[in-house]
Design a protein around this motif. Structure first.
Motif, PDB file in Angstrom:
ATOM      1  N   GLY A   1       6.119 -10.129   4.562  1.00 11.95           N
ATOM      2  CA  GLY A   1       6.975 -11.013   3.757  1.00 11.95           C
ATOM      3  C   GLY A   1       6.138 -11.945   2.893  1.00 11.95           C
ATOM      4  O   GLY A   1       6.464 -12.198   1.728  1.00 11.95           O
ATOM      5  N   GLY A   2       5.057 -12.453   3.465  1.00 13.09           N
ATOM      6  CA  GLY A   2       4.149 -13.306   2.698  1.00 13.09           C
ATOM      7  C   GLY A   2       3.510 -12.528   1.563  1.00 13.09           C
ATOM      8  O   GLY A   2       3.313 -13.043   0.466  1.00 13.09           O
TER       9      GLY A   2
ATOM     10  N   VAL B   1       4.899 -10.017   0.018  1.00 12.13           N
ATOM     11  CA  VAL B   1       5.932  -9.843  -1.014  1.00 12.13           C
ATOM     12  C   VAL B   1       6.052 -11.121  -1.854  1.00 12.13           C
ATOM     13  O   VAL B   1       6.081 -11.065  -3.090  1.00 12.13           O
ATOM     14  CB  VAL B   1       7.301  -9.474  -0.387  1.00 12.13           C
ATOM     15  CG1 VAL B   1       8.392  -9.430  -1.451  1.00 12.13           C
ATOM     16  CG2 VAL B   1       7.215  -8.134   0.346  1.00 12.13           C
ATOM     17  N   GLY B   2       6.062 -12.264  -1.175  1.00 12.06           N
ATOM     18  CA  GLY B   2       6.156 -13.537  -1.892  1.00 12.06           C
ATOM     19  C   GLY B   2       4.963 -13.739  -2.818  1.00 12.06           C
ATOM     20  O   GLY B   2       5.114 -14.201  -3.955  1.00 12.06           O
ATOM     21  N   ALA B   3       3.784 -13.392  -2.318  1.00 12.39           N
ATOM     22  CA  ALA B   3       2.570 -13.534  -3.140  1.00 12.39           C
ATOM     23  C   ALA B   3       2.654 -12.634  -4.362  1.00 12.39           C
ATOM     24  O   ALA B   3       2.264 -13.020  -5.471  1.00 12.39           O
ATOM     25  CB  ALA B   3       1.335 -13.201  -2.300  1.00 12.39           C
TER      26      ALA B   3
ATOM     27  N   LEU C   1       5.433 -11.631  -5.799  1.00 14.58           N
ATOM     28  CA  LEU C   1       6.441 -12.201  -6.700  1.00 14.58           C
ATOM     29  C   LEU C   1       5.848 -13.353  -7.513  1.00 14.58           C
ATOM     30  O   LEU C   1       6.213 -13.571  -8.662  1.00 14.58           O
ATOM     31  CB  LEU C   1       7.661 -12.691  -5.914  1.00 14.58           C
ATOM     32  CG  LEU C   1       8.505 -11.617  -5.229  1.00 14.58           C
ATOM     33  CD1 LEU C   1       9.671 -12.248  -4.483  1.00 14.58           C
ATOM     34  CD2 LEU C   1       9.022 -10.591  -6.228  1.00 14.58           C
ATOM     35  N   ALA C   2       4.930 -14.078  -6.894  1.00 16.45           N
ATOM     36  CA  ALA C   2       4.307 -15.206  -7.591  1.00 16.45           C
ATOM     37  C   ALA C   2       3.304 -14.727  -8.639  1.00 16.45           C
ATOM     38  O   ALA C   2       2.936 -15.490  -9.529  1.00 16.45           O
ATOM     39  CB  ALA C   2       3.624 -16.129  -6.585  1.00 16.45           C
ATOM     40  N   GLY C   3       2.833 -13.474  -8.512  1.00 14.57           N
ATOM     41  CA  GLY C   3       1.927 -12.954  -9.534  1.00 14.57           C
ATOM     42  C   GLY C   3       0.593 -12.438  -9.023  1.00 14.57           C
ATOM     43  O   GLY C   3      -0.245 -12.019  -9.816  1.00 14.57           O
ATOM     44  N   ALA C   4       0.372 -12.473  -7.714  1.00 15.37           N
ATOM     45  CA  ALA C   4      -0.872 -11.945  -7.147  1.00 15.37           C
ATOM     46  C   ALA C   4      -0.689 -10.464  -6.807  1.00 15.37           C
ATOM     47  O   ALA C   4       0.399  -9.913  -6.959  1.00 15.37           O
ATOM     48  CB  ALA C   4      -1.267 -12.740  -5.912  1.00 15.37           C
TER      49      ALA C   4
ATOM     50  N   ASN D   1       9.249 -16.332   4.566  1.00 12.88           N
ATOM     51  CA  ASN D   1       7.949 -15.707   4.339  1.00 12.88           C
ATOM     52  C   ASN D   1       7.658 -15.521   2.856  1.00 12.88           C
ATOM     53  O   ASN D   1       6.509 -15.620   2.424  1.00 12.88           O
ATOM     54  CB  ASN D   1       7.876 -14.356   5.049  1.00 12.88           C
ATOM     55  CG  ASN D   1       7.734 -14.518   6.551  1.00 12.88           C
ATOM     56  OD1 ASN D   1       6.844 -15.216   7.013  1.00 12.88           O
ATOM     57  ND2 ASN D   1       8.621 -13.896   7.312  1.00 12.88           N
ATOM     58  N   LEU D   2       8.706 -15.248   2.086  1.00 11.95           N
ATOM     59  CA  LEU D   2       8.502 -15.047   0.650  1.00 11.95           C
ATOM     60  C   LEU D   2       7.997 -16.337   0.008  1.00 11.95           C
ATOM     61  O   LEU D   2       7.030 -16.333  -0.767  1.00 11.95           O
ATOM     62  CB  LEU D   2       9.803 -14.587  -0.019  1.00 11.95           C
ATOM     63  CG  LEU D   2      10.449 -13.297   0.520  1.00 11.95           C
ATOM     64  CD1 LEU D   2      11.681 -12.945  -0.300  1.00 11.95           C
ATOM     65  CD2 LEU D   2       9.484 -12.138   0.518  1.00 11.95           C
TER      66      LEU D   2
ATOM     67  N   GLY E   1       4.413 -17.013   1.197  1.00 13.50           N
ATOM     68  CA  GLY E   1       3.461 -16.118   0.536  1.00 13.50           C
ATOM     69  C   GLY E   1       3.237 -16.506  -0.916  1.00 13.50           C
ATOM     70  O   GLY E   1       2.112 -16.450  -1.426  1.00 13.50           O
ATOM     71  N   ALA E   2       4.301 -16.924  -1.586  1.00 19.53           N
ATOM     72  CA  ALA E   2       4.165 -17.373  -2.976  1.00 19.53           C
ATOM     73  C   ALA E   2       3.278 -18.616  -3.037  1.00 19.53           C
ATOM     74  O   ALA E   2       2.426 -18.751  -3.923  1.00 19.53           O
ATOM     75  CB  ALA E   2       5.541 -17.659  -3.581  1.00 19.53           C
TER      76      ALA E   2
ATOM     77  N   ALA F   1      -0.354 -17.544  -2.610  1.00 19.08           N
ATOM     78  CA  ALA F   1      -0.886 -16.927  -3.830  1.00 19.08           C
ATOM     79  C   ALA F   1      -1.172 -17.987  -4.890  1.00 19.08           C
ATOM     80  O   ALA F   1      -2.235 -17.978  -5.515  1.00 19.08           O
ATOM     81  CB  ALA F   1       0.100 -15.891  -4.365  1.00 19.08           C
TER      82      ALA F   1
END
Lengths: 324, 326
Positions: free
Chosen positions: A64-65, A67-69, A71-74, B123-124, B127-128, B131
């Motif tokens: 999940g992390g 996926v979030g990363a 989405l943020a652009g990494a 988690n999303l 994670g964002a 990043a």
């Protein structure tokens, strides 16, 4: 040509990609200090300090992390430790990773690679030996790959990292230490996700496999050759979306279709391909399709069971001969 | 209360709350009339939380929303016309008609999506935040909104633990609305304040009146400042109440309608805003609030009209957006 292990091939892919793009990072359990439980990340942390993260034992966060990363652009690469642990974070895979692009109407992209060491090792038993790639073939929005040798491991992993779609990269534990001949770096050709590879041309029967199953398929093909049967062996490489055209064209040529994989036969990848062959090429078939896979039981511990749960080239040859 | 809020901020916050209220009333009406298919969950009575938090964020900060996500989307700055078109399944919608109410998202304003899976956002958002902080090298902050129900998911623990361990710029905003669908919060959890858990993760945990937008804004502004300075996550528990059913059309047989109505009348965040801003602080008049209400009502009329006038998606395009390379 040069010789490297499957494991080294994945390391080369990681290193080459990470040098090109600072937004690529890796997270999972025991990657930085240990180098991955199978050593497949060894040395990467020294080369890219701060970009290889040892996470808590938190699979929903790892995926999940990731996926979030993304989405943020990494461009995260996350590791499952063992593919068997993938069920712990299934929602993150099939409801988040696979769906965010579609359900948000293309606003999102998820350039994430999920590395999943899978397959039987001696004594691995029921929870550390599984091949669960078929589950993910049923989910639109993700790509699923399972390379069979070092060169493919490298080129497929590079393509996966460069893809703007989420890719699950199944890497068989038995393959890591295996040595393969690979082209010199300047002769490498980019891999296009979704393309199968005809590894041996033949005229009498098509045998499709992937990952470690390809070794079994080739062994069977070699034995068949001695019996005067020419088998065409196709490495699927990408399990989803799979290369229907290459396989159907081969079947139309050989008129016989066989698929083999280490995973459980029931509901396996082979079932989908066989069904498609039946739907779209049944008129070309001179014999019923044949599927080889593990029996419908969890992987037992004792070595006494080893032969029975693994597809054996001898068995394949015996049944394939009955197709003629 | 001291006059520490500018008139502009107060107006902006009231306008957002009113816009959310009008949006939700419009959706509720049209859903009950059978015009909107699927499932929809409205945010009536909880407007101060999304509004107060988002008012403390920059445009490029990111939020993860819930299944009850329209309010977060409006508060983060999405265009209500495009939102309404999405809810009506039109091609002009934010998600081209592929998402609907439960998956509404607007990446242009940092709204990374409502989530049909309760507890899917923790988690999303974390994670964002990872990043942004470590690899994209910016000072963006992530917020995850979640209900009391979601706080009992394992994803809550995995995300907040990682956020704390790595000191990530993520804010956990709990909308303590007392109901997990039909189940009262206290029958499934033995703590009055979920934010007590923050202590166990060694991060600040605060409780605020979620009906008072100024109080929410203050807590959020402090948390944002901490996160941006690299001081890590904050847990903000906003006490609120789910005035509407779990979903629009919920017969709510599990609770007393009179009690719900009473709570609404006493804690309506728009009413409380008027008392605070007009009567106590004198930074806005009640007439100015009325004018903003009228403005928002018109905005929603136009939004509905825009949605109705918009084309349906071309059904042949159903494969579009499955993969990025297609």
């Amino acid at each position: 040509m040069r010789e490297i292990t499957f494991s080294q091939a994945t390391l080369e892919a990681m290193e080459e990609e990470m040098l090109k793009d600072d937004t690529i990072f890796v997270m999972g359990e025991d990657l930085a200090r240990q180098g991955g439980i199978f050593g497949q990340f060894k040395g990467l942390s020294d080369k890219f300090p701060g970009r290889i993260l040892d996470t808590p034992i938190s699979e929903t966060f790892i995926v999940g992390g990731g996926v979030g990363a993304a989405l943020a652009g990494a461009r995260p690469v996350v590791d499952m430790h063992f593919a068997d642990f993938i069920g712990v974070c299934m929602d993150e895979i099939y409801n988040q990773m696979a769906k965010v692009r579609y359900m948000f109407g293309g606003q999102a992209k998820v350039p994430l690679v999920l590395r999943a060491p899978d397959g039987m090792v001696v004594g691995g038993a029921a929870q550390h030996s599984q091949c669960n790639e078929a589950w993910f073939m049923h989910i639109p929005g993700i790509k699923v790959v399972a390379p069979s040798d070092a060169y493919k491991a490298k080129m497929v992993l590079k393509a996966a990292i460069e893809s703007d779609d989420p890719v699950i990269f199944f890497e068989h534990k038995v393959l890591y230490p295996a040595t393969f001949e690979v082209p010199e770096k300047e002769d490498e050709k980019p891999y296009v996700l979704g393309t199968a590879d005809i590894v041996k041309e033949g005229t009498d029967v098509t045998i499709v496999s992937y990952s470690v199953g390809l070794k079994t398929a080739r062994a069977a093909a070699d034995m068949l050759e001695k019996e005067g049967i020419s088998a065409e062996v196709i490495d699927l490489v990408t399990i989803s979306p799979w290369d229907k055209e290459t396989i159907l064209n081969s079947v139309k040529k050989t008129h016989r279709f066989v698929v083999c994989h280490e995973a459980v036969k029931q509901g396996g990848v082979g079932a989908e391909i066989a069904a498609t062959v039946a739907e779209e090429a049944i008129d070309y078939l001179d014999a019923p399709t044949l599927r080889f896979g593990a029996p419908f039981c969890p992987i037992p511990f004792s070595s006494a069971f080893d032969q029975i749960v693994r597809v054996q080239p001898d068995d394949m040859v015996a049944k394939i001969k009955e197709m003629f | 209360m001291a006059a520490k809020y500018t008139k502009e901020l107060a107006q902006e916050m009231y306008k957002k709350m009113s816009l959310i209220r009008h949006f939700e009333e419009s959706v509720k009406r049209d859903f009950l009339a059978g015009e909107i298919p699927g499932f929809t969950h409205v945010y009536i009575g909880e407007e101060a939380i999304a509004t107060g938090v988002c008012a403390a964020l920059r445009d490029d900060d990111l939020i993860e929303s819930t299944h009850r996500g329209h309010g977060h989307c409006v508060a983060k700055g999405a265009d209500v016309k495009l939102m309404m078109a999405e809810i009506f399944g039109r091609e002009t919608g934010l998600c081209k008609g592929r998402g609907g109410s439960m998956h509404i998202a607007d990446f242009n304003v940092g709204m990374l999506g409502a989530n049909g899976i309760v507890g899917g956002g923790f988690n999303l958002a974390t994670g964002a935040a990872l990043a942004n902080k470590e690899y994209l090298k910016n000072d963006r902050v992530s917020v995850v909104f979640f209900g009391d129900g979601a706080s009992n998911r394992g994803t809550f623990h995995e995300a907040i633990n990682a956020a704390s361990a790595w000191n990530l710029p993520v804010i956990f905003v709990n909308e303590m609305n007392c109901w997990a669908s039909t189940t009262p919060y206290r029958t499934t959890c033995n703590t009055e304040d979920i934010s007590d858990r923050a202590y166990g993760y060694h991060i600040p945990g605060v409780v605020v009146d979620g009906q008072n937008v100024f109080e929410v804004y203050d807590a959020a502004a402090e948390a944002v400042e901490r996160a941006r300075k690299g001081e890590g996550p904050t847990f903000i528990e906003c006490k609120t109440y789910r005035i509407e059913g779990h979903f629009v059309g919920d017969p709510q047989l599990y609770r007393d309608a009179k009690e719900t109505q009473k709570i609404y009348e006493e804690t309506d965040p728009l009413k409380i805003f008027r008392e605070k801003a007009a009567d106590e602080m004198g930074i806005m008049t009640r007439e100015e609030c009325d004018e903003l209400d009228e403005f928002c009502a018109k905005e929603l009329e136009e939004a509905k009209k825009f949605a109705m006038d918009s084309p349906w998606p071309d059904a042949e395009g159903y494969m579009k957006y499955v993969y990025a390379d297609e």
